[in-house]
Design an enzyme around this catalytic site. Structure first.
Site, short mmCIF file in Angstrom:
data_model
loop_
_atom_site.label_atom_id
_atom_site.label_comp_id
_atom_site.label_asym_id
_atom_site.label_seq_id
_atom_site.Cartn_x
_atom_site.Cartn_y
_atom_site.Cartn_z
N TYR A 72 0.83 -1.22 0.00
CA TYR A 72 0.00 0.00 0.00
C TYR A 72 0.86 1.27 0.00
CZ TYR A 72 -4.05 -2.90 0.15
OH TYR A 72 -5.02 -3.82 -0.19
N ARG A 124 1.46 1.86 -3.57
CA ARG A 124 0.26 2.42 -4.22
C ARG A 124 0.12 3.91 -3.88
NH1 ARG A 124 0.84 -1.87 -5.21
NH2 ARG A 124 1.63 -0.83 -7.03
N GLN A 170 -15.61 2.39 -5.84
CA GLN A 170 -14.87 1.25 -5.28
C GLN A 170 -13.39 1.56 -5.24
OE1 GLN A 170 -16.61 -2.65 -7.12
NE2 GLN A 170 -17.06 -0.98 -8.52
N ASN A 171 -13.01 2.70 -5.81
CA ASN A 171 -11.59 3.01 -5.95
C ASN A 171 -11.04 3.61 -4.66
OD1 ASN A 171 -11.99 2.17 -8.51
ND2 ASN A 171 -11.98 4.22 -9.42
N ASP A 183 -8.20 5.38 -4.77
CA ASP A 183 -7.43 6.58 -5.13
C ASP A 183 -8.25 7.83 -4.84
OD1 ASP A 183 -9.01 7.48 -7.51
OD2 ASP A 183 -8.32 5.62 -8.40
N HIS A 208 -14.67 1.08 -0.49
CA HIS A 208 -13.56 0.16 -0.24
C HIS A 208 -12.39 0.85 0.45
CE1 HIS A 208 -15.04 -2.82 -3.58
NE2 HIS A 208 -15.75 -2.90 -2.47
N THR A 244 -16.42 -0.74 -14.09
CA THR A 244 -16.29 -1.83 -13.13
C THR A 244 -16.68 -3.14 -13.79
OG1 THR A 244 -16.96 -2.70 -10.97
CG2 THR A 244 -18.59 -1.36 -12.12
N LEU A 304 -15.25 -0.63 -21.43
CA LEU A 304 -14.60 -0.92 -22.71
C LEU A 304 -15.37 -2.00 -23.46
CD1 LEU A 304 -10.79 -1.09 -21.80
CD2 LEU A 304 -12.01 0.77 -22.96
N ALA A 341 -13.72 5.35 -20.82
CA ALA A 341 -14.53 6.26 -20.00
C ALA A 341 -14.13 7.72 -20.23
CB ALA A 341 -14.38 5.90 -18.53
#
Ligand code: OAD
Length: 242
Positions: free
Chosen positions: A58, A61, A95-96, A98, A113, A181, A207, A224
């Site tokens: 993490y 990240r 859900q991200n 970031d 999350h 997602t 996509l 997106a």
């Protein structure tokens, strides 16, 4: 598109919305997440077994998120604009982990999350904004204890965050947008059912078609960063009060 009806909008986003910003999605072709098996870095058992490895993962990240090349893309910014200009509530559930939605102008984002830019004292539950590295020996800024700070992230087998705000967001949308997602992780994959049951028009952006596409009124295929700004621009230009 005919005139857009003004009403609450609920938006669910996943890793695909951040892909064009340079952040890896989860279910890549090799089945690994940034070179790791999910069960080695994203479960409470992994953390109990090897907290240093999980922190290292993490920390990487978090550092990557601070790379100046990682910036919100046109889809994040379009959602920020929709939140500012739409004359009914726009609820954003991501859900991200970031912070690209916030940097793209979104407010009150529901991070179901968790968030990379926060750590939590596992003993007291206190949450701290966090910019740098965190290790087992890093003291809690409030209590001074070591070995208690963990990433403020929902791992597999743990309950999602902000369940009440999610229920509220899905209570009455007239439009439900699901962006980037795979629809492979419960409960997010089921939000479309709640939105449909309330009569929302449901639109998916990806996509390709996904395992939940059949539950949507339509799937808009493409990156997106192109499809979402075009959709938002059309919503805003055709917006009318019923
Ligand atoms: P996934 O990696 O499973 O899926 C990403 C989706 O985005 C795929 O369906 C891609 O086709 C799509 N995609 C990729 N690039 C795109 C682009 N430029 N434009 C539009 N779509 C694109 O990620 P999530 O569905 O977000 O949970 O994964 C859900 C959860 O599983 C994550 O939050 C994480 C993971 O395990 C936890 O960490 C708890």
């Amino acid at each position: 598109m005919s005139a857009a009806r003004i009403g609450p909008i609920a938006i669910l986003t996943g890793a695909g919305i951040s892909a064009e910003s340079g952040l890896a999605t989860f279910r890549g072709a090799d089945g690994l997440w940034e070179g790791h098996r999910v069960e080695d870095v994203a479960t409470p058992e992994a953390y109990a077994r090897n907290p240093r490895l999980v922190h290292a993962f993490y920390n990487q990240r978090r550092t990557r998120l601070r790379d100046p090349r990682i910036q919100p893309n046109a889809a994040h910014r379009a959602i920020g604009e929709l939140m500012r200009r739409w004359s009914a509530p726009v609820h954003l559930i991501t859900q991200n982990v970031d912070d690209l939605h916030e940097r793209g102008g979104a407010v009150s984002v529901v991070h179901m999350h968790g968030e990379l830019v926060k750590v939590r004292n596992d003993r007291t539950g206190d949450v701290h904004l966090w910019d740098g590295e965190c290790w087992p020996e890093t003291p809690c800024p409030r209590s001074g204890e070591t070995g208690v700070l963990r990433p403020h992230i929902v791992w597999f087998g743990e309950a999602i965050m902000e369940a009440e705000r999610i229920d509220a967001a899905l209570a009455d949308p007239t439009l439900f947008l699901c962006i980037g997602t795979a629809g492979a992780v419960w409960p997010a994959a089921e939000f479309v059912h709640a939105a449909r049951a309330r009569g929302a028009e449901c639109v998916e952006f990806n996509l390709t078609r996904t395992q939940i596409s059949e539950h949507f009124d339509r799937t808009i295929e493409g990156p997106a960063g192109e499809t979402v700004p075009a959709f938002v621009a059309e919503l805003l230009t055709t917006m009318r009060v019923p």
